[in-house]
Enzyme design. Sequence first.
Site, PDB file in Angstrom:
ATOM      1  N   HIS A  84      25.192  -4.704  10.290  1.00 11.88           N
ATOM      2  CA  HIS A  84      24.451  -4.661  11.528  1.00 11.88           C
ATOM      3  C   HIS A  84      25.027  -3.521  12.428  1.00 11.88           C
ATOM      4  CE1 HIS A  84      27.754  -7.137  13.020  1.00 11.88           C
ATOM      5  NE2 HIS A  84      27.516  -6.480  14.259  1.00 11.88           N
ATOM      6  N   ASP A 216      28.065  -8.193   5.243  1.00 11.90           N
ATOM      7  CA  ASP A 216      27.872  -7.368   6.313  1.00 11.90           C
ATOM      8  C   ASP A 216      28.551  -6.210   6.643  1.00 11.90           C
ATOM      9  OD1 ASP A 216      26.919  -6.543   8.888  1.00 11.90           O
ATOM     10  OD2 ASP A 216      27.197  -8.331   9.950  1.00 11.90           O
ATOM     11  N   SER A 622      32.682  -5.315  16.319  1.00 11.03           N
ATOM     12  CA  SER A 622      31.961  -5.417  14.667  1.00 11.03           C
ATOM     13  C   SER A 622      32.426  -4.268  13.969  1.00 11.03           C
ATOM     14  CB  SER A 622      30.514  -5.405  15.096  1.00 11.03           C
ATOM     15  OG  SER A 622      30.054  -6.775  15.419  1.00 11.03           O
TER      16      SER A 622
HETATM   17  N1  ARG Z   1      26.772 -11.581  16.097  1.00  6.97           N
HETATM   18  C1  ARG Z   1      27.167 -10.355  15.781  1.00  6.97           C
HETATM   19  C2  ARG Z   1      27.630  -9.648  16.712  1.00  6.97           C
HETATM   20  O1  ARG Z   1      27.249  -9.794  18.047  1.00  6.97           O
HETATM   21  C3  ARG Z   1      26.162  -9.545  15.438  1.00  6.97           C
HETATM   22  C4  ARG Z   1      25.404 -10.059  14.047  1.00  6.97           C
HETATM   23  C5  ARG Z   1      24.095  -9.333  13.456  1.00  6.97           C
HETATM   24  N2  ARG Z   1      23.448 -10.344  12.648  1.00  6.97           N
HETATM   25  C6  ARG Z   1      22.420 -10.690  12.968  1.00  6.97           C
HETATM   26  N3  ARG Z   1      21.822 -11.815  11.991  1.00  6.97           N
HETATM   27  N4  ARG Z   1      21.766 -10.501  13.896  1.00  6.97           N
HETATM   28  O2  ARG Z   1      28.440  -8.771  16.385  1.00  6.97           O
END
Ligand code: ARG
Length: 687
Positions: A84, A216, A622
């Site tokens: 992501h 991911d 992330s």
């Molecule tokens: N929740 C994650 C973050 O804020 C991002 C994940 C991205 N994945 C998704 N399905 N949108 O770091």
Amino acid sequence: MKKILLSALAAMAALTASADEGMWLLPLLKSLNADVMAAEGCRLTSEQIYSVNHSSLKDAVVIFGGGCTGEIISDEGLLVTNHHCGYSSIQALSTPEHNYLMDGWWARSREEEIPCPGLKVVFLVSMEDVTDRAAAALAEGGKEALEKFKEDLENSAAASNPGCEAEVESFYSGNVFYLILYKTYDDVRFVGAPPSAIGKFGGDTDNWVWPRHTGDFSMFRVYDENGRPLKPKKSLEISLKGVKENDFTMILGYPGSTQRYQTAAELEMMLASQEISIACRTIRQNVLWKWMEADPVIRLKYADKYADSSNGWKKWQGEKLSFKRLGLLDMKRRDEAAFQRWADSDPDRKAKYGTALQEIAEGAARALDPLCAFQLLYEAPYSIELQQFALMYFYATMQDEPVDEVLAAYKDYDVAVDKEVASVMLKYYQQHAPAVMALDSLGTGFEKFSEIDIDKYVDYLYRESMFTSREKLEKATADTTGLALRLIDDPAVVLSTRVMGYLFSVYPVVTALEKSDASRTYTAGLLEYYGDRPLYPDANFTMRLTYGHVLPYLPKDGLKYAYYTTLEGVMEKEIPGDMEFDVPAKLKQLYAARDYGRYADKKDGKLHLCFITDNDITGGNSGSPVLDADGRLVGLAFDGSWESMSSDVLFEPELTRCICVDIRYVLFCVDKLGGAGYLLKEMKIKK
Ligand code: ARG
């Protein structure tokens, strides 16, 4: 004997039960954290993690693309981060014919790696505490002198460190300052990624939720100034051992922003503005999703925009639920009352801190309406791409700057989608905007926005504007005579300048609170109030370390979540043909044959996908490396769990979990699934 055993058990319980809260500053590890970390199992010294003079782990950890973390995993500049995090770069390189985003892709050699224009990777060089000098400047000449001090120091530091950028960052709401040196590389090339059905498996349904089954990750390579693969000061070793319950883990990375020290009044303000964003995004996302489901070309065009919108949208809804469940506002009010009593009980303290909380509350009361207005403008009319293009183009032209960015944006634009977004968002705005902010007289002949027939206006907007397609725009601007006048008359420019006008008018009131002295004073008070307890500063996208353990949790009464997931779970979740839960055929074949090679778990023979820890992270982390007690890479942090959603404001030790992808699944996807096993030769893999 029994006594010794009991006390040993008690000590162990204390260790495992200890809250691993904290996003710690690297230069302070030695004085604040080293002992606790060693007691919890870390086998590295502070210098092995952060050193200015010798290579250390921090030299392998980078800012990736301006909002994420990445890490270097070979001496030839190979970098791994989340899928992501690479998403927008991979999407930008993708076309319906070469859909790297959806189908996945691996370079088969260095020559095939694809440059990513605009993508940057930033290394931390050093951090130096300059609080004394900053405080002196502030005491002498107030805020202006402080700003001048920062600018001068940044300039002189950059001049004496060629090739580096310098930034003076504030911590603890302006009570501590560090001079930070960075080095940026802007030749970053795409090496490969799994298909979205792995890299984003579970999609938005599973986002922010455990148990998770997402691969991911994506890979890039950093090249130096001479176009050669970067020889880094440090690259991470990779461990194939896997993790087990209670294992020590630490994460180095760039947490973006937390509000752990904010007051109840500020929290209420934050919630009010999030409420507006949630409402607006629900409407816009429904439109986007409908088009994306129906058309794979639109799906690719809007994939990144949708993911970006939906990530915050879901997070804020989870936060709201968590805050309510924890009674956070009441908790904050009680803490503040206790602080106030402490401040008032001593004349010196009363003079210093006595009015801080009240000043913050007054500032929040003043900022509330402007902030909500700002949010509504930003989420509703400003989300219309047509007016964004008009705005960017108009300002670039007025300032004689290139318009390439606007032209390039049309690659991911669909005018029918945008027109429907414009219609629903303007209707929402019309119903909810305060009267003084009605976008009246938009050139439709109507006097008042409240009386405008939005559908007629939108028809007119998309019929008359030159910004509805790249071709139309290029044709309309080929002849530059009188262009400025034609631009000013374009209905999309009219709309965008009106939106900007209102945004600008409320912005200073919104930021006044952040700039006030009250927060700095209150935070200074808190530091004194908590005395010896080490306090870490709120996240501000500077490099931090968090340490913790691999741990399961109890999401609700009677239910326990395991600390890891396996490939079996992907098969359980499969929904053939679904946008979020489809499973690639190749993955199913490998599963059917249980062909996991050396990536299988030694104990149960399964392929472990993800695991959870109680490390303290937030957005920006992330892609961060999850390291074992020896500093070896065991996974990548990529999310928080649904029960953790309060954690930007309150770290709840029983529930806060960081979701990580197991490095063994990453390598399995590169090697077995992606057929890019040659990349493993440059990695330092420990069995
Ligand atoms: N929740 C994650 C973050 O804020 C991002 C994940 C991205 N994945 C998704 N399905 N949108 O770091």
